[in-house]
Each structure stands twice: as structure tokens, then as C-alpha cells.
Design a protein around this motif. Structure first.
Motif, PDB file in Angstrom:
ATOM      1  N   ALA A 229     -46.475   4.787  21.838  1.00  0.00           N
ATOM      2  CA  ALA A 229     -47.520   4.585  21.116  1.00  0.00           C
ATOM      3  C   ALA A 229     -47.022   4.469  19.588  1.00  0.00           C
ATOM      4  O   ALA A 229     -47.888   4.231  18.887  1.00  0.00           O
ATOM      5  N   PHE A 230     -45.783   4.741  19.403  1.00  0.00           N
ATOM      6  CA  PHE A 230     -45.168   4.757  18.064  1.00  0.00           C
ATOM      7  C   PHE A 230     -45.118   3.298  17.440  1.00  0.00           C
ATOM      8  O   PHE A 230     -44.734   2.366  18.281  1.00  0.00           O
ATOM      9  N   TRP A 231     -45.447   3.328  16.292  1.00  0.00           N
ATOM     10  CA  TRP A 231     -45.399   1.893  15.636  1.00  0.00           C
ATOM     11  C   TRP A 231     -44.470   1.765  14.685  1.00  0.00           C
ATOM     12  O   TRP A 231     -44.739   2.483  13.529  1.00  0.00           O
ATOM     13  N   SER A 232     -43.316   0.935  14.626  1.00  0.00           N
ATOM     14  CA  SER A 232     -42.406   0.754  13.690  1.00  0.00           C
ATOM     15  C   SER A 232     -42.794  -0.630  12.933  1.00  0.00           C
ATOM     16  O   SER A 232     -42.421  -1.542  13.481  1.00  0.00           O
ATOM     17  N   SER A 233     -43.325  -0.529  11.641  1.00  0.00           N
ATOM     18  CA  SER A 233     -43.582  -1.687  10.962  1.00  0.00           C
ATOM     19  C   SER A 233     -42.331  -2.448  10.589  1.00  0.00           C
ATOM     20  O   SER A 233     -42.599  -3.689  10.106  1.00  0.00           O
ATOM     21  N   ARG A 234     -41.209  -1.872  10.453  1.00  0.00           N
ATOM     22  CA  ARG A 234     -40.267  -2.595  10.065  1.00  0.00           C
ATOM     23  C   ARG A 234     -39.704  -3.474  11.499  1.00  0.00           C
ATOM     24  O   ARG A 234     -38.741  -4.538  10.980  1.00  0.00           O
ATOM     25  N   THR A 235     -39.875  -3.309  12.426  1.00  0.00           N
ATOM     26  CA  THR A 235     -39.255  -4.037  13.625  1.00  0.00           C
ATOM     27  C   THR A 235     -40.501  -4.476  14.373  1.00  0.00           C
ATOM     28  O   THR A 235     -40.005  -5.541  15.307  1.00  0.00           O
ATOM     29  N   GLN A 236     -41.743  -4.478  14.070  1.00  0.00           N
ATOM     30  CA  GLN A 236     -42.762  -4.779  15.017  1.00  0.00           C
ATOM     31  C   GLN A 236     -44.085  -5.141  14.166  1.00  0.00           C
ATOM     32  O   GLN A 236     -44.253  -4.279  13.484  1.00  0.00           O
ATOM     33  N   SER A 237     -44.449  -6.277  14.374  1.00  0.00           N
ATOM     34  CA  SER A 237     -45.833  -6.482  13.682  1.00  0.00           C
ATOM     35  C   SER A 237     -47.102  -5.852  14.267  1.00  0.00           C
ATOM     36  O   SER A 237     -46.936  -5.485  15.666  1.00  0.00           O
ATOM     37  N   PHE A 238     -48.070  -5.387  13.768  1.00  0.00           N
ATOM     38  CA  PHE A 238     -49.064  -4.709  14.459  1.00  0.00           C
ATOM     39  C   PHE A 238     -49.817  -5.501  15.492  1.00  0.00           C
ATOM     40  O   PHE A 238     -50.187  -4.925  16.303  1.00  0.00           O
ATOM     41  N   GLY A 239     -49.866  -6.876  15.272  1.00  0.00           N
ATOM     42  CA  GLY A 239     -50.461  -7.526  16.328  1.00  0.00           C
ATOM     43  C   GLY A 239     -49.546  -7.565  17.466  1.00  0.00           C
ATOM     44  O   GLY A 239     -50.139  -7.218  19.025  1.00  0.00           O
ATOM     45  N   MET A 240     -48.301  -7.398  17.619  1.00  0.00           N
ATOM     46  CA  MET A 240     -47.541  -7.272  18.791  1.00  0.00           C
ATOM     47  C   MET A 240     -47.578  -5.873  19.327  1.00  0.00           C
ATOM     48  O   MET A 240     -47.333  -5.484  20.552  1.00  0.00           O
TER      49      MET A 240
END
Length: 265
Positions: A229-240
Motif C-alpha cells: 500500500a506504500f505510495w511513492s509520489s516520485r515514481t507513481q501517480s496517485f491514479g496509478m
């Protein structure tokens, strides 16, 4: 050895996404993996997406009408809390999430602030499907910014812009005012200030602990059995990131509402 130790202790390991374990490496497991892939992307994902879009639109129309037509009252506050909670439940349901809560549920009151570790933007959804929270967060562009402006503004969320040097002082004053005057929704702060991979925790920023308010800690622990569930905003958009969650089998998490902490004299 010294260099290896420095690399191993690097701060960047707090932001590394877990590498999935490869298990579909032989002739009898691969067909099962392929069948699961088809079910998740061709069957579950369209159903989940249709459910999310329809319910999200419906509840947001109701929320907008409530803001527009209902007079300010205790009933309006309770009604809007219910709508916000329903919206969050629909988001969580679109991931077939299994959320297990431990400890007493938060109740809004003056002189209290809730703090939690931060893994993804979905943390707010996971917590608000239990009890809707107002929160402190970065202002985002795009469709996420539209949601912040037209929906989350309605229940007291506080935004900041990292690029504005003077923004920190303004936000601090708004937080103090909210805690002092009881904005109606429990106020949630993520004192790490960024998303961390749920394996480690970075040093908390002290602002949340200088409000002359009781601090109610929350710990969110995600199980990576189906998805990280970790979101890295540098490598992935929130939509993806949402697509990744909605094409997994389920999001599994434990939420711990811990004992209230008071500042020692």
C-alpha cells in the motif's frame, strides 16, 4: 564493511517499495497465476471501478446539496459526517479492503489531536471509514486537488504548500485555532510529513506536539500479502496507485487507536 553499513543505514530505505516475491516460476503455478491475473484485471477491476464511480458521484451530489441547502445545525454536521464516512467506505470497498480496528474509536473534542504514521494518501480513507477526520495535507494539483477544494474543504481540512515559505506559519495558526475551537471533526495529522513504506518510520516533526493539546496516537500496519500500500509520489501517480490497489485481491490492514498522551508538566 563500513561503506556497506552506511548504505544499509541509509535514510532512503524508508522510501523503498517492497519487491514482490516471484512465485509463478514453474509449469503448474503459472496457469494459476495467469487465471488470477485475468480475474483481477478483467472481472474485478471493471466492477470495482464502476461501483466506485457511481457511489462516489452519488454521495458527492448529496454532500453538495447538504452544504448548499441545509441550515447550519447539529443535524447538518451529523448528516455530513455520515456522508463523508459513506464516501470513504465506498473507496475502501473498491479495494475489497479488510481493515481490523483495535482500541476505542476517536470522538471529536476540544484540545485533542490525532497523529498517525503515513504510508499513502489512502491512510485518510482507511481511518475516515471508521470516523471521518479533518486532516492536514499538502495541496495537490489535478483531479485530487478538485476533490480537496470542493469536498474536503467542507469539513475543515487544512492544506499547505511546500513551496511557500510562509505557509508553515499560517497552517500552524489554523491548526491551533481548530484544536482550540473544536471544528466538529477529529483533526488528524501525519507528523512524518511524507509517505513512508510502512516498514520504517521517520522522525516526527514536532509541530503536532506543540499545540498544548492531548495527542491521540494511531498506528496503521498494512499487510503486504496481496499488495504493497506504500505510495511513492516520485515514481507513481496517485491514479496509478489506486489502479494498483483496485487490481489486487485485497488491501489488508490493522489500525490501532492507542492511549491518549498528555504533555508532562
Amino acid at each position: 564493511d563500513g561503506v556497506a553499513a552506511i548504505v544499509d543505514d541509509s535514510f532512503t530505505k524508508c522510501f523503498n517499495k517492497a519487491t514482490p516475491t516471484v512465485w509463478n516460476f514453474n509449469f503448474y503455478l503459472f496457469p494459476l497465476w495467469l487465471a488470477g491475473l485475468v480475474v483481477r484485471y478483467v472481472v474485478l477491476f471493471p466492477i470495482r471501478l464502476a461501483f466506485l464511480l457511481s457511489t462516489f458521484f452519488t454521495f458527492n451530489v448529496v454532500f453538495f446539496l447538504s452544504r448548499l441547502l441545509l441550515p447550519k445545525s447539529a443535524f447538518k454536521t451529523r448528516f455530513e459526517k455520515l456522508i463523508v464516512r459513506c464516501i470513504c467506505i465506498c473507496w475502501v470497498a473498491s479495494w475489497t479492503a479488510v481493515i481490523t480496528c483495535h482500541g476505542p474509536r476517536p470522538v471529536a473534542s476540544k484540545g485533542r489531536v490525532w497523529v498517525s504514521n503515513h504510508t499513502s494518501m489512502i491512510d485518510w480513507l482507511v481511518l475516515s471509514q471508521v470516523t471521518p477526520f479533518a486532516t492536514v495535507m499538502q495541496k495537490h494539483p489535478g483531479w485530487l486537488g478538485v476533490i480537496q477544494t470542493y469536498i474536503m474543504d467542507g469539513f475543515g481540512c487544512i492544506y499547505f504548500n511546500r513551496k511557500e515559505a510562509k505557509d508553515r506559519e499560517k497552517v500552524a495558526l489554523r491548526i491551533k485555532d481548530y484544536v482550540k475551537n473544536d471544528g466538529g471533526f477529529p483533526l488528524l495529522i501525519f507528523p512524518e510529513g511524507t509517505c513512508v513504506n510502512n516498514r520504517y518510520s521517520t522522525m516526527f516533526k514536532k509541530g503536532a506536539f506543540e499545540l498544548d493539546a492531548a495527542v491521540c496516537p494511531i498506528a496503521i500496519k498494512y499487510n503486504k500479502i496481496f499488495v504493497d500500500a506504500f505510495w511513492s509520489s516520485r515514481t507513481q501517480s496517485f491514479g496509478m496507485h489506486l489502479v494498483e490497489l483496485m487490481t489486487s485481491w485485497a488491501v489488508v490492514a490493522d489500525v490501532y487507536f492507542l492511549e491518549t498522551q498528555h504533555k508532562q508538566p
